[in-house]
Design a protein around this motif. Structure first.
Motif, PDB file in Angstrom:
ATOM      1  N   ARG A 212      37.328  35.649  46.220  1.00 38.31           N
ATOM      2  CA  ARG A 212      37.175  34.705  47.329  1.00 38.31           C
ATOM      3  C   ARG A 212      37.045  33.269  46.824  1.00 38.31           C
ATOM      4  NH1 ARG A 212      35.686  39.526  49.540  1.00 38.31           N
ATOM      5  NH2 ARG A 212      36.018  39.682  51.798  1.00 38.31           N
ATOM      6  N   THR A 213      36.242  33.059  45.812  1.00 30.27           N
ATOM      7  CA  THR A 213      36.032  31.696  45.328  1.00 30.27           C
ATOM      8  C   THR A 213      37.184  31.201  44.464  1.00 30.27           C
ATOM      9  OG1 THR A 213      34.779  32.608  43.457  1.00 30.27           O
ATOM     10  CG2 THR A 213      33.521  31.892  45.395  1.00 30.27           C
ATOM     11  N   ASN A 214      37.686  32.045  43.574  1.00 34.92           N
ATOM     12  CA  ASN A 214      38.639  31.591  42.557  1.00 34.92           C
ATOM     13  C   ASN A 214      40.097  31.803  42.933  1.00 34.92           C
ATOM     14  OD1 ASN A 214      36.060  31.667  41.365  1.00 34.92           O
ATOM     15  ND2 ASN A 214      36.925  31.859  39.325  1.00 34.92           N
ATOM     16  N   VAL A 215      40.365  32.713  43.864  1.00 38.40           N
ATOM     17  CA  VAL A 215      41.750  33.005  44.246  1.00 38.40           C
ATOM     18  C   VAL A 215      42.056  32.487  45.654  1.00 38.40           C
ATOM     19  CG1 VAL A 215      43.426  34.844  44.699  1.00 38.40           C
ATOM     20  CG2 VAL A 215      41.916  34.999  42.707  1.00 38.40           C
ATOM     21  N   ARG A 216      41.177  32.760  46.597  1.00 42.08           N
ATOM     22  CA  ARG A 216      41.450  32.388  47.988  1.00 42.08           C
ATOM     23  C   ARG A 216      40.883  31.033  48.373  1.00 42.08           C
ATOM     24  NH1 ARG A 216      39.767  38.383  50.330  1.00 42.08           N
ATOM     25  NH2 ARG A 216      41.397  39.531  49.200  1.00 42.08           N
ATOM     26  N   GLY A 217      40.117  30.404  47.475  1.00 43.40           N
ATOM     27  CA  GLY A 217      39.597  29.073  47.745  1.00 43.40           C
ATOM     28  C   GLY A 217      38.485  29.029  48.772  1.00 43.40           C
ATOM     29  N   GLU A 218      37.733  30.116  48.901  1.00 38.70           N
ATOM     30  CA  GLU A 218      36.635  30.140  49.862  1.00 38.70           C
ATOM     31  C   GLU A 218      35.371  29.538  49.248  1.00 38.70           C
ATOM     32  OE1 GLU A 218      36.240  34.059  51.554  1.00 38.70           O
ATOM     33  OE2 GLU A 218      38.403  34.245  51.883  1.00 38.70           O
ATOM     34  N   ASP A 219      34.421  29.230  50.107  1.00 40.33           N
ATOM     35  CA  ASP A 219      33.166  28.591  49.702  1.00 40.33           C
ATOM     36  C   ASP A 219      32.041  29.604  49.873  1.00 40.33           C
ATOM     37  OD1 ASP A 219      31.445  26.594  48.856  1.00 40.33           O
ATOM     38  OD2 ASP A 219      31.235  25.696  50.844  1.00 40.33           O
ATOM     39  N   ASP A 220      31.382  29.994  48.754  1.00 36.04           N
ATOM     40  CA  ASP A 220      30.447  31.114  48.782  1.00 36.04           C
ATOM     41  C   ASP A 220      29.009  30.682  48.499  1.00 36.04           C
ATOM     42  OD1 ASP A 220      32.820  32.520  49.066  1.00 36.04           O
ATOM     43  OD2 ASP A 220      32.071  34.227  47.937  1.00 36.04           O
ATOM     44  N   TYR A 221      28.081  31.424  49.143  1.00 38.69           N
ATOM     45  CA  TYR A 221      26.650  31.176  49.007  1.00 38.69           C
ATOM     46  C   TYR A 221      25.954  32.511  48.771  1.00 38.69           C
ATOM     47  CZ  TYR A 221      27.786  26.629  51.018  1.00 38.69           C
ATOM     48  OH  TYR A 221      28.327  25.405  51.245  1.00 38.69           O
ATOM     49  N   LEU A 222      24.962  32.488  47.871  1.00 38.37           N
ATOM     50  CA  LEU A 222      24.213  33.704  47.556  1.00 38.37           C
ATOM     51  C   LEU A 222      22.733  33.468  47.863  1.00 38.37           C
ATOM     52  CD1 LEU A 222      24.699  36.042  44.529  1.00 38.37           C
ATOM     53  CD2 LEU A 222      22.397  35.235  45.079  1.00 38.37           C
ATOM     54  N   TYR A 223      22.191  34.268  48.783  1.00 35.31           N
ATOM     55  CA  TYR A 223      20.806  34.123  49.230  1.00 35.31           C
ATOM     56  C   TYR A 223      19.993  35.341  48.799  1.00 35.31           C
ATOM     57  CZ  TYR A 223      22.697  30.506  52.312  1.00 35.31           C
ATOM     58  OH  TYR A 223      23.318  29.393  52.814  1.00 35.31           O
ATOM     59  N   PRO A 224      19.078  35.188  47.834  1.00 36.27           N
ATOM     60  CA  PRO A 224      18.196  36.315  47.481  1.00 36.27           C
ATOM     61  C   PRO A 224      17.351  36.723  48.689  1.00 36.27           C
ATOM     62  CG  PRO A 224      18.123  34.596  45.801  1.00 36.27           C
ATOM     63  CD  PRO A 224      18.852  34.011  46.976  1.00 36.27           C
ATOM     64  N   LEU A 225      17.336  38.021  48.975  1.00 33.52           N
ATOM     65  CA  LEU A 225      16.600  38.529  50.124  1.00 33.52           C
ATOM     66  C   LEU A 225      15.191  38.945  49.725  1.00 33.52           C
ATOM     67  CD1 LEU A 225      19.390  40.723  51.775  1.00 33.52           C
ATOM     68  CD2 LEU A 225      18.627  38.442  52.473  1.00 33.52           C
ATOM     69  N   ARG A 226      14.257  38.691  50.610  1.00 36.58           N
ATOM     70  CA  ARG A 226      12.871  39.098  50.385  1.00 36.58           C
ATOM     71  C   ARG A 226      12.694  40.506  50.971  1.00 36.58           C
ATOM     72  NH1 ARG A 226       9.070  34.516  52.673  1.00 36.58           N
ATOM     73  NH2 ARG A 226       7.534  35.836  51.630  1.00 36.58           N
ATOM     74  N   MET A 227      12.914  41.503  50.139  1.00 38.82           N
ATOM     75  CA  MET A 227      12.805  42.900  50.562  1.00 38.82           C
ATOM     76  C   MET A 227      12.025  43.670  49.505  1.00 38.82           C
ATOM     77  SD  MET A 227      16.699  43.711  51.855  1.00 38.82           S
ATOM     78  CE  MET A 227      16.237  45.292  52.562  1.00 38.82           C
ATOM     79  N   ASP A 228      11.136  44.551  49.950  1.00 34.60           N
ATOM     80  CA  ASP A 228      10.464  45.399  48.973  1.00 34.60           C
ATOM     81  C   ASP A 228      11.401  46.537  48.574  1.00 34.60           C
ATOM     82  OD1 ASP A 228      10.373  47.320  51.035  1.00 34.60           O
ATOM     83  OD2 ASP A 228       8.373  46.686  51.651  1.00 34.60           O
ATOM     84  N   LYS A 229      11.047  47.248  47.525  1.00 34.31           N
ATOM     85  CA  LYS A 229      11.948  48.263  46.986  1.00 34.31           C
ATOM     86  C   LYS A 229      12.226  49.398  47.974  1.00 34.31           C
ATOM     87  CE  LYS A 229      11.649  47.465  42.055  1.00 34.31           C
ATOM     88  NZ  LYS A 229      11.486  48.073  40.706  1.00 34.31           N
ATOM     89  N   PRO A 230      11.235  49.870  48.735  1.00 39.45           N
ATOM     90  CA  PRO A 230      11.559  50.909  49.724  1.00 39.45           C
ATOM     91  C   PRO A 230      12.596  50.446  50.748  1.00 39.45           C
ATOM     92  CG  PRO A 230       9.193  50.866  49.334  1.00 39.45           C
ATOM     93  CD  PRO A 230       9.764  49.670  48.630  1.00 39.45           C
ATOM     94  N   ALA A 231      12.507  49.192  51.178  1.00 39.53           N
ATOM     95  CA  ALA A 231      13.476  48.683  52.146  1.00 39.53           C
ATOM     96  C   ALA A 231      14.859  48.538  51.512  1.00 39.53           C
ATOM     97  CB  ALA A 231      13.008  47.338  52.701  1.00 39.53           C
ATOM     98  N   MET A 232      14.897  48.042  50.262  1.00 39.69           N
ATOM     99  CA  MET A 232      16.187  47.932  49.567  1.00 39.69           C
ATOM    100  C   MET A 232      16.823  49.306  49.405  1.00 39.69           C
ATOM    101  SD  MET A 232      15.932  45.035  46.586  1.00 39.69           S
ATOM    102  CE  MET A 232      14.372  45.533  45.883  1.00 39.69           C
ATOM    103  N   ARG A 233      16.016  50.274  49.014  1.00 38.24           N
ATOM    104  CA  ARG A 233      16.519  51.637  48.829  1.00 38.24           C
ATOM    105  C   ARG A 233      17.066  52.189  50.145  1.00 38.24           C
ATOM    106  NH1 ARG A 233      14.906  56.414  45.685  1.00 38.24           N
ATOM    107  NH2 ARG A 233      15.273  58.259  46.978  1.00 38.24           N
ATOM    108  N   ALA A 234      16.313  51.971  51.239  1.00 40.33           N
ATOM    109  CA  ALA A 234      16.743  52.477  52.547  1.00 40.33           C
ATOM    110  C   ALA A 234      18.057  51.832  52.981  1.00 40.33           C
ATOM    111  CB  ALA A 234      15.653  52.236  53.585  1.00 40.33           C
ATOM    112  N   LEU A 235      18.200  50.515  52.731  1.00 38.14           N
ATOM    113  CA  LEU A 235      19.437  49.836  53.117  1.00 38.14           C
ATOM    114  C   LEU A 235      20.605  50.316  52.261  1.00 38.14           C
ATOM    115  CD1 LEU A 235      20.762  47.746  54.914  1.00 38.14           C
ATOM    116  CD2 LEU A 235      20.143  45.976  53.256  1.00 38.14           C
TER     117      LEU A 235
END
Length: 334
Positions: A212-235
């Protein structure tokens, strides 16, 4: 007075019927354009013929003050809806290479085996090395979850993905996407008219973000999520189950009701039932504001500052194909 009330009521009824006819007629024309079997000529003729029938019936109804044309239109519209409801999604089409294989997963206690993890090396949209892998992930070592937003035009619209990180440095990105046939191009309007099926892709960050960034020229953002490990595992497990379901029960993609964000929202609601609905779940470009509001991202800074910090486009574009892409996009400028 009563006569005036009846006249106003009649005018309102006629106005509502005219609006309903206009909206349903336009929907029918678009449905025929996107789904009528045959080439462009057949689809164009079908769409134009439907529009002419609607216009003629409306003209007769107005000129003769008759309800008969309305009855004829309702009958024709019912036939159109019957045809529409008979269309079923399929997993058996000539798919584009990057969505050609369905993701499936096997859960073995804390271990998850994912089949058909995508690991393409992209040089352009049409020049790439296709590679699919089977990978094993240990959920005891799940360390992070990041929301990735990719913008390609309007600031109101972005593609949303979730990247899971493990303590050995590996990352896997889950992305709900349209499943295009080989000859198809993405169309947001077509997404309302059963033009595409839905697929769930799991891929390396240096594939699905870098393209997306290097081939299609899109603009990307990465947001660290505040999730505990049980919630991350469930997702994570919700994604696996959703992938397995799509592999056996195909579904149409819908630009409004079953897109890259709404599907994730429904999965997240199973983990946090109190998660509120918000229009920014549809206008995905504004999703950071929603995540900030519900406390899913860092709230120690305003959302504008968080957005500026989360932009990874330049770091991604400075990488080479052999670099550790995941590490590079997470490096912070002093």
């Amino acid at each position: 007075m009563k006569q005036r009330i009846r006249m106003i009521a009649r005018m309102l009824l006629v106005g509502l019927l005219a609006l309903a006819t206009l909206c349903s007629g336009a929907w029918g024309a678009l449905a025929l354009w996107y789904q009528l079997p045959g080439g462009t000529v057949v689809r164009t003729l079908g769409s134009v013929a439907w529009s002419l029938v609607v216009i003629v019936l409306a003209g007769i109804a107005i000129s003769r003050r008759s309800w008969l044309p309305a009855g004829i239109y309702l009958a024709l519209y019912a036939l159109l809806l019957f045809w529409w409801s008979s269309m079923a999604p399929s997993n058996l089409r000539d798919w584009a290479d990057d969505v050609s294989r369905p993701l499936t997963g096997r859960i073995e206690g804390n271990q998850v085996v994912l089949h058909n993890v995508r690991d393409f090396a992209w040089r352009s949209n049409t020049d790439y090395d296709a590679h699919w892998e089977t990978r094993r992930y240990d959920l005891d070592h799940l360390a992070s979850a990041d929301a990735v937003l990719s913008y390609w035009g309007s600031q109101a619209i972005a593609h949303a993905m979730i990247s899971f990180g493990f303590d050995d440095g590996r990352h896997v990105v889950f992305s709900v996407e349209i499943r295009r046939e080989r000859h198809e191009q993405y169309s947001p309007i077509g997404g309302f008219f059963k033009q595409f099926e839905t697929t769930l892709v799991a891929a390396d960050e240096h594939d699905i973000i870098r393209v997306r960034t290097n081939v299609r020229g899109e603009d990307d953002y990465l947001y660290p999520l505040r999730m505990d490990k049980p919630a991350m595992r469930a997702l994570f497990l919700s994604y696996v189950r959703a992938a397995n379901h799509l592999a056996t029960t195909p579904a149409f993609y819908n630009t409004l009701t079953s897109n890259c964000t709404t599907i994730v929202y429904h999965m997240a609601r199973q983990i946090a039932p109190g998660l509120p609905w918000d229009i920014r779940l549809l206008l995905t470009g504004y999703l950071p504001g929603y995540l900030h509001k519900v406390g899913a991202v860092d709230r120690s800074v305003p959302v504008d500052v968080l957005r500026e910090r989360s932009r990874i486009t330049e770091r991604a574009r400075s990488t080479r194909a052999t670099d550790d892409f995941s590490r590079a996009i997470r490096e912070r400028t002093p």
